[in-house]
Design a protein around this motif. Structure first.
Motif, PDB file in Angstrom:
ATOM      1  N   SER A 471     -28.892  36.783 -40.413  1.00  0.00           N
ATOM      2  CA  SER A 471     -29.973  37.088 -39.704  1.00  0.00           C
ATOM      3  C   SER A 471     -29.782  37.854 -38.491  1.00  0.00           C
ATOM      4  CB  SER A 471     -30.544  35.593 -39.148  1.00  0.00           C
ATOM      5  OG  SER A 471     -29.689  35.222 -37.927  1.00  0.00           O
ATOM      6  N   GLY A 472     -28.416  38.054 -38.237  1.00  0.00           N
ATOM      7  CA  GLY A 472     -28.298  39.144 -37.072  1.00  0.00           C
ATOM      8  C   GLY A 472     -27.897  38.255 -35.751  1.00  0.00           C
ATOM      9  N   THR A 473     -28.183  37.139 -35.496  1.00  0.00           N
ATOM     10  CA  THR A 473     -28.256  36.190 -34.675  1.00  0.00           C
ATOM     11  C   THR A 473     -26.933  35.433 -34.092  1.00  0.00           C
ATOM     12  OG1 THR A 473     -29.314  34.446 -35.537  1.00  0.00           O
ATOM     13  CG2 THR A 473     -30.551  35.861 -35.019  1.00  0.00           C
ATOM     14  N   ALA A 474     -25.843  35.658 -35.029  1.00  0.00           N
ATOM     15  CA  ALA A 474     -24.650  35.157 -34.672  1.00  0.00           C
ATOM     16  C   ALA A 474     -23.905  36.033 -33.461  1.00  0.00           C
ATOM     17  CB  ALA A 474     -23.704  34.949 -35.777  1.00  0.00           C
ATOM     18  N   GLN A 475     -23.477  35.394 -32.295  1.00  0.00           N
ATOM     19  CA  GLN A 475     -23.037  36.359 -31.363  1.00  0.00           C
ATOM     20  C   GLN A 475     -21.774  36.783 -31.759  1.00  0.00           C
ATOM     21  OE1 GLN A 475     -22.684  34.185 -27.716  1.00  0.00           O
ATOM     22  NE2 GLN A 475     -22.888  35.922 -26.375  1.00  0.00           N
ATOM     23  N   ALA A 476     -20.896  36.019 -32.153  1.00  0.00           N
ATOM     24  CA  ALA A 476     -19.734  36.374 -32.877  1.00  0.00           C
ATOM     25  C   ALA A 476     -19.317  35.699 -33.948  1.00  0.00           C
ATOM     26  CB  ALA A 476     -18.388  36.247 -31.820  1.00  0.00           C
ATOM     27  N   PHE A 477     -18.617  36.087 -35.100  1.00  0.00           N
ATOM     28  CA  PHE A 477     -18.313  35.439 -36.213  1.00  0.00           C
ATOM     29  C   PHE A 477     -17.002  35.791 -37.060  1.00  0.00           C
ATOM     30  CE2 PHE A 477     -21.168  39.146 -36.860  1.00  0.00           C
ATOM     31  CZ  PHE A 477     -20.643  39.753 -37.864  1.00  0.00           C
ATOM     32  N   GLY A 478     -16.521  34.961 -37.873  1.00  0.00           N
ATOM     33  CA  GLY A 478     -15.343  35.383 -38.844  1.00  0.00           C
ATOM     34  C   GLY A 478     -15.898  35.804 -40.029  1.00  0.00           C
ATOM     35  N   SER A 479     -15.596  37.039 -40.656  1.00  0.00           N
ATOM     36  CA  SER A 479     -16.015  37.377 -42.070  1.00  0.00           C
ATOM     37  C   SER A 479     -14.812  38.173 -42.657  1.00  0.00           C
ATOM     38  CB  SER A 479     -17.372  37.971 -41.895  1.00  0.00           C
ATOM     39  OG  SER A 479     -18.117  38.377 -42.807  1.00  0.00           O
ATOM     40  N   GLY A 480     -15.381  38.946 -43.588  1.00  0.00           N
ATOM     41  CA  GLY A 480     -14.273  39.533 -44.254  1.00  0.00           C
ATOM     42  C   GLY A 480     -15.225  40.556 -45.376  1.00  0.00           C
ATOM     43  N   TRP A 481     -14.400  41.612 -45.898  1.00  0.00           N
ATOM     44  CA  TRP A 481     -14.993  42.321 -47.077  1.00  0.00           C
ATOM     45  C   TRP A 481     -14.082  42.728 -48.158  1.00  0.00           C
ATOM     46  CZ3 TRP A 481     -20.024  43.086 -47.669  1.00  0.00           C
ATOM     47  CH2 TRP A 481     -20.361  44.093 -48.767  1.00  0.00           C
ATOM     48  N   ASN A 482     -14.188  42.423 -49.249  1.00  0.00           N
ATOM     49  CA  ASN A 482     -13.222  42.966 -50.421  1.00  0.00           C
ATOM     50  C   ASN A 482     -14.151  44.013 -51.409  1.00  0.00           C
ATOM     51  OD1 ASN A 482     -11.192  42.290 -52.152  1.00  0.00           O
ATOM     52  ND2 ASN A 482     -12.600  42.424 -53.671  1.00  0.00           N
ATOM     53  N   GLN A 483     -13.390  45.093 -51.759  1.00  0.00           N
ATOM     54  CA  GLN A 483     -14.161  46.172 -52.237  1.00  0.00           C
ATOM     55  C   GLN A 483     -14.601  45.926 -53.555  1.00  0.00           C
ATOM     56  OE1 GLN A 483     -10.920  48.604 -54.012  1.00  0.00           O
ATOM     57  NE2 GLN A 483     -10.385  47.378 -55.644  1.00  0.00           N
ATOM     58  N   ASP A 484     -16.027  46.675 -53.735  1.00  0.00           N
ATOM     59  CA  ASP A 484     -16.765  46.732 -54.900  1.00  0.00           C
ATOM     60  C   ASP A 484     -16.080  47.622 -55.877  1.00  0.00           C
ATOM     61  OD1 ASP A 484     -19.147  45.063 -54.242  1.00  0.00           O
ATOM     62  OD2 ASP A 484     -19.471  46.466 -52.657  1.00  0.00           O
ATOM     63  N   PHE A 485     -15.806  48.588 -55.044  1.00  0.00           N
ATOM     64  CA  PHE A 485     -15.063  49.707 -55.797  1.00  0.00           C
ATOM     65  C   PHE A 485     -14.069  50.536 -54.791  1.00  0.00           C
ATOM     66  CE2 PHE A 485     -19.293  50.972 -54.757  1.00  0.00           C
ATOM     67  CZ  PHE A 485     -19.086  52.086 -54.109  1.00  0.00           C
ATOM     68  N   PRO A 486     -12.899  50.916 -55.268  1.00  0.00           N
ATOM     69  CA  PRO A 486     -12.097  51.462 -54.252  1.00  0.00           C
ATOM     70  C   PRO A 486     -12.309  53.014 -53.567  1.00  0.00           C
ATOM     71  CG  PRO A 486     -11.066  52.050 -56.582  1.00  0.00           C
ATOM     72  CD  PRO A 486     -12.497  51.304 -56.691  1.00  0.00           C
ATOM     73  N   ASP A 487     -13.331  52.869 -52.619  1.00  0.00           N
ATOM     74  CA  ASP A 487     -13.942  53.913 -51.749  1.00  0.00           C
ATOM     75  C   ASP A 487     -14.192  53.469 -50.509  1.00  0.00           C
ATOM     76  OD1 ASP A 487     -14.792  56.827 -52.317  1.00  0.00           O
ATOM     77  OD2 ASP A 487     -16.341  55.909 -51.228  1.00  0.00           O
ATOM     78  N   ALA A 488     -13.807  54.176 -49.435  1.00  0.00           N
ATOM     79  CA  ALA A 488     -14.213  53.878 -48.195  1.00  0.00           C
ATOM     80  C   ALA A 488     -15.667  53.774 -47.769  1.00  0.00           C
ATOM     81  CB  ALA A 488     -13.526  55.035 -47.046  1.00  0.00           C
ATOM     82  N   SER A 489     -16.584  54.333 -48.381  1.00  0.00           N
ATOM     83  CA  SER A 489     -17.889  53.962 -48.439  1.00  0.00           C
ATOM     84  C   SER A 489     -18.398  52.582 -48.546  1.00  0.00           C
ATOM     85  CB  SER A 489     -18.703  54.845 -49.406  1.00  0.00           C
ATOM     86  OG  SER A 489     -18.478  54.650 -50.727  1.00  0.00           O
ATOM     87  N   ASP A 490     -17.702  52.016 -49.558  1.00  0.00           N
ATOM     88  CA  ASP A 490     -18.006  50.436 -49.875  1.00  0.00           C
ATOM     89  C   ASP A 490     -17.821  49.802 -48.585  1.00  0.00           C
ATOM     90  OD1 ASP A 490     -19.068  48.546 -51.474  1.00  0.00           O
ATOM     91  OD2 ASP A 490     -16.922  47.793 -51.687  1.00  0.00           O
ATOM     92  N   PHE A 491     -16.784  50.168 -47.797  1.00  0.00           N
ATOM     93  CA  PHE A 491     -16.506  49.293 -46.543  1.00  0.00           C
ATOM     94  C   PHE A 491     -17.213  49.902 -45.361  1.00  0.00           C
ATOM     95  CE2 PHE A 491     -12.801  48.387 -48.959  1.00  0.00           C
ATOM     96  CZ  PHE A 491     -12.515  47.111 -48.692  1.00  0.00           C
ATOM     97  N   LEU A 492     -17.309  51.244 -45.123  1.00  0.00           N
ATOM     98  CA  LEU A 492     -17.583  51.384 -43.908  1.00  0.00           C
ATOM     99  C   LEU A 492     -19.541  51.668 -43.983  1.00  0.00           C
ATOM    100  CD1 LEU A 492     -15.063  54.415 -42.964  1.00  0.00           C
ATOM    101  CD2 LEU A 492     -15.323  51.862 -42.442  1.00  0.00           C
ATOM    102  N   ASN A 493     -19.750  52.267 -45.057  1.00  0.00           N
ATOM    103  CA  ASN A 493     -21.445  52.329 -45.115  1.00  0.00           C
ATOM    104  C   ASN A 493     -21.940  50.872 -45.172  1.00  0.00           C
ATOM    105  OD1 ASN A 493     -20.505  55.048 -46.159  1.00  0.00           O
ATOM    106  ND2 ASN A 493     -22.474  55.264 -46.594  1.00  0.00           N
ATOM    107  N   THR A 494     -21.334  50.005 -45.599  1.00  0.00           N
ATOM    108  CA  THR A 494     -21.659  48.500 -45.918  1.00  0.00           C
ATOM    109  C   THR A 494     -21.699  47.943 -44.259  1.00  0.00           C
ATOM    110  OG1 THR A 494     -21.174  48.484 -48.116  1.00  0.00           O
ATOM    111  CG2 THR A 494     -21.630  46.167 -46.962  1.00  0.00           C
ATOM    112  N   LEU A 495     -20.899  48.069 -43.807  1.00  0.00           N
ATOM    113  CA  LEU A 495     -20.678  47.241 -42.359  1.00  0.00           C
ATOM    114  C   LEU A 495     -21.135  47.935 -41.283  1.00  0.00           C
ATOM    115  CD1 LEU A 495     -17.030  45.888 -43.260  1.00  0.00           C
ATOM    116  CD2 LEU A 495     -19.153  44.865 -43.576  1.00  0.00           C
ATOM    117  N   PHE A 496     -21.359  49.151 -41.247  1.00  0.00           N
ATOM    118  CA  PHE A 496     -21.733  49.779 -39.727  1.00  0.00           C
ATOM    119  C   PHE A 496     -22.819  50.848 -39.979  1.00  0.00           C
ATOM    120  CE2 PHE A 496     -16.996  48.939 -40.306  1.00  0.00           C
ATOM    121  CZ  PHE A 496     -16.884  48.182 -39.148  1.00  0.00           C
ATOM    122  N   SER A 497     -23.272  50.877 -41.142  1.00  0.00           N
ATOM    123  CA  SER A 497     -24.574  51.544 -41.255  1.00  0.00           C
ATOM    124  C   SER A 497     -25.748  51.013 -40.424  1.00  0.00           C
ATOM    125  CB  SER A 497     -24.973  52.071 -42.763  1.00  0.00           C
ATOM    126  OG  SER A 497     -26.472  52.635 -42.741  1.00  0.00           O
TER     127      SER A 497
END
Length: 585
Positions: A471-497
């Protein structure tokens, strides 16, 4: 996985995984599983190992069976909806795709497509389908089967549940119109003949072939699907062109048998697969699974079957420093990252948010000692300094000085004072309520206490954590990401766009320049340009201190000495089609 699967840590503090990854447009981290709690050496193959004991160790032995343990039952047999590692482990054994990865590399090679042509503008792919391929029931494969499966993927009303992978294919011309019910066909897909498949994209997509290597667009038998129905196909029935056929799928066991119609042969012309049968027992007791392996009852332990890294952190020092154990272990970097996210919104839950100040976030970076987190995992994980694993193309080897942080509490206090918080403040950190998460949270809490920041921990059930963080209301949080496919876009576009706020971009980070770089890189066909653009994104995100990197995973595989030609991959699952067993070697 379905929309999102959870992130759980085992008792020993390791993040464990029976997930499959995050979805680039609609999902967050996908990490659930039960951590293995024991592993040891095996001296005999047990009574499950068949094959010819007289065979030469270098020559594959045909026949025999293996038994394996897995921590979870298979949620989805249907490749159109399967999006977790347990399902993918089985589905890759039953189904084939147009393309796949060459052994233990990132190189794309033909699978059911013998070869393909790409237009000069990078938007039209023409695949030449392998002739003579049959499903395990004897039905012939044609190019039309892929159109049928793509229509299933893009049917948002498919019952009993739609595909979570539909958005991966939205860049195909006409895909969204079909998905939204505005068209009866997918205009960008055609089959000039039974063995030619043409796919046209709206924009060139550098990683399109990698998407096709995922299980979603597997070859499925239309006749079988229509007879069995989607519900049965997802639970108890399957029909693919892969090396194995499904015999049974139950909550406590999966049995796969050799597909006698399988098309592929080894380099000597021998029919694959070598094995006659694979029995996978569902066992959520990691200690018992380890004992089974130690006694030679099971062929191997892997992250895909057991979750986590395949070896528990508590056992890691013993196994890796004892030759009779370590000699049976294979290691593979996993494209997975873990981090603390810092919410950049000016207010959170109606209150002023100190983390909206980048200077405050930088102070937290300098207060963080990543070596403590590695120690908590007994050295079984690798350090991380950015939102990309070092095994992935696009990883920035030399970050800009402004994007680098070292453990420096004095500098952290100086920055807090500079930001107007000399007396500190209090923040809320959200995470799941597992023992491993609590260990890391307590370490993080202690680090921030040293610079005057009080951390209130909210460790809740995974479902509740997702509700809060997405919901975007956690002030800070523990999380992670594993690839859908081996490409930087899967990490960067997903987490920071900005477009991913708040479901995936849970930090609410929004930077127009970063968005521009991300969009430009996603559709660029120039590899060097993409790397440069993603490098800019990584440096900017770290300069803005949006996340505090924790670590990246390493996969460990315990493999019996009588299991031959087993190999690990940074992308693919356990190589059932190629392994063979010989009790004499």
């Amino acid at each position: 996985m379905s929309h999102v699967k959870g992130e759980e840590r085992g008792k020993n503090g390791m993040l464990s995984t029976t997930w499959k990854k995050g979805l680039a447009t609609i999902t967050s981290v996908g990490l659930i599983g039960v951590l293995l709690v024991g592993c040891g050496a095996a001296t005999s193959p047990g009574n499950n190992a068949g094959g010819n004991a007289q065979a030469n160790a270098g020559k594959p032995v045909e026949g025999g069976s293996i038994t394996l343990d897995t921590s979870q039952a298979v949620p989805d047999l249907d490749p159109a909806v399967a999006f977790d590692t347990t399902s993918a482990e089985v589905d890759y054994a039953i189904y084939d795709q147009l393309v796949t990865y060459q052994k233990n590399t990132y190189n794309i090679v033909g699978d059911l497509a013998t070869n393909w042509d790409v237009s000069q503008d990078g938007k039209t792919y023409t695949f030449h389908i392998r002739k003579g391929v049959k499903y395990s029931n004897g039905d012939p494969l044609t190019a039309h089967d892929f159109v049928f499966e793509l229509q299933r993927l893009l049917n948002k009303n498919m019952q009993p549940k739609p595909s979570p992978g539909s958005t991966f294919f939205f860049d195909i011309t006409g895909a969204q119109a079909y998905y939204e019910g505005k068209a009866k066909t997918i205009s960008g897909v055609s089959t000039p003949d039974d063995y030619t498949l043409v796919i046209h994209l709206d924009k060139p997509e550098n990683f399109f072939l990698k998407i096709l290597a995922m299980p979603f667009l597997s070859a499925v038998d239309p006749k079988f699907v229509q007879q069995a129905g989607n519900a049965a196909m997802d639970t108890t029935k399957a029909m693919g062109t892969g090396p194995f056929a499904l015999q049974t799928n139950a909550q406590n066991q999966v049995v796969l048998v050799k597909n006698k119609n399988y098309w592929q042969k080894d380099k000597s012309g021998n029919q694959l697969p070598y094995l006659d049968k694979i029995t996978i027992n569902v066992n959520n007791n990691g200690q018992l699974s380890a004992m089974h392996w130690e006694q030679g009852q099971t062929a191997f332990l892997s992250p895909w079957l057991m979750g986590g890294d395949g070896i528990p952190s508590s056992q890691y020092p013993t196994i890796m420093h004892t030759p009779k154990y370590s000699n049976l272990v294979q290691k593979q970097d996993m494209n997975a990252i873990y981090y603390y996210g810092l919410n950049t919104s000016p207010t959170v839950d109606g209150k002023k948010n100190p983390l909206s100040n980048p200077t405050v976030r930088k102070a937290i970076e300098f207060a963080f000692d990543d070596s403590q987190i590695v120690k908590l995992n007994n050295g079984a994980v690798k350090g991380l300094n950015q939102p990309l694993p070092d095994s992935l193309e696009g990883y920035v080897k030399n970050l800009d000085p402004s994007a680098q942080y070292s453990y420096n509490p004095a500098k952290a206090k100086q920055l807090l004072s500079q930001a107007g918080y000399a007396n500190g403040f209090t923040i809320d950190v959200w995470n799941e309520n597992t023992d491993g998460a609590k260990k890391e949270d307590q370490a993080f809490q202690a680090m921030l206490k040293q610079i005057g920041i009080t951390v209130n921990l909210h460790e809740v059930a995974w479902k509740d954590f997702l509700t809060k963080s997405m919901s975007g209301t956690a002030q800070a949080f523990g999380s992670g990401w594993n690839q859908d496919f081996p490409d930087a876009s899967d990490f960067l576009n997903t987490l920071f766009s900005s477009a991913q706020i708040p479901q995936n971009n849970m930090t609410n980070y929004s930077n127009p320049q970063v968005d521009q770089w991300l969009n430009q890189a996603q559709y660029s066909t120039d590899v060097q340009q993409r790397d440069q653009l993603y490098g800019k994104v990584v440096n900017k995100v770290m300069s803005d201190a949006v996340i505090v990197p924790l670590y990246q995973n390493v996969g460990y595989y315990c493999v019996q000495p009588w299991v031959h030609d087993f190999y690990t991959s940074p992308v693919m699952y356990d190589p059932f089609a190629y392994i063979w067993i010989d009790p004499g070697h």
